[in-house]
Design a protein around this motif. Sequence first.
Motif: not given
Length: 336
Positions: A144-151, A297-305
């Motif tokens: 999951h983390q790898a996918a989120f980080n674009g790998a 949550s930085m992930r929440g920020t990323s989703y909104l960006q």
Amino acid sequence: MQRRQFIRSAGTGLTAVGTSLLVGAPVPIGRRRQTKSDASTEIREMTQVFRRLDNRYGGGHSRSIVASYLRSSVAPLLQGAHQTGQSRSELFAAAAELHQLAGWMSYDTGQHADGHAHLRQALRLCHEADNDALASEMLAGMSHQAAFNGAPDSAVDLSLAAQHSAKRSGSKLLQAEAAVMEAHGLAMQGDKLGCLAALNRAEQAFNRADMEERPAWLAYFDHAYLAAKFAHAFRDLGLPREAEPFARRSLEMTDGYERGRLFNSALLASILADQRRIEEACALGSEATALARSVRSMRGTSYLQDLGKRLEPYQGVAIVGTLFEGMIEIGISPVG
């Protein structure tokens, strides 16, 4: 919810994929003498408390407290655990669950190196405990983390390792989780056929799983969570219309998962934006922005960006401008 059979997705050549988805804190360990069975029970109770806080308020809320608890209370117990037996295995498994949570909290706050280190430590503890089920969960988290980080390549490799551990454990639910992680990685690679096959395996395994036997650390994995992963996969294949019903299903979640609701609201908004349904996308984006005010949550920020980037071509539209102003107000830059 009654589980239904697949239906065909018209007009895209997609068949039989995913339709059934559309339907007080304990006292920390002190210095008193206690057995390893006592210790593992207390660690799990503390983990449950921290997990509830994490799901509701985001990883930024309690991450430092969890890290301190691991260092001061859990690590000394592991260093003194030399004997073999069930109690030792339980202690190591309990510690693995807490390291897993610490890893997700770090991941959620943008501390990816720390998150990876915690999950690696959790995986080592799972092997020490001879616990294939937990090991599968750790590997799925790494995917999951790898996918989120674009790998995506790493995401697929880790998901395959998770599937091997899940099969050894006999857990259909973990097999479903690992397969849907593989599907997401394959979608990011642009492998449509491979992705659809993995989604099919995920749903078949999920529909054969006994949801009543979920351990506490897998309680989050339900119809709504799986639907969100289906939505991610279809969206990343460039199929927003197919993704939409799954994204809507993902919002039918249980209470106490405010961070997940933030993620899934932004996900659906991004899918609607890809369909140029701007007014609907902005309405959901506003709901997600409101949730982000209380979820750290930085992930929440990323989703909104990500939503902001998809709406950037329409920033001259009044409703988009209003949404962007709301994002900026809470420190999120929607474009650039």
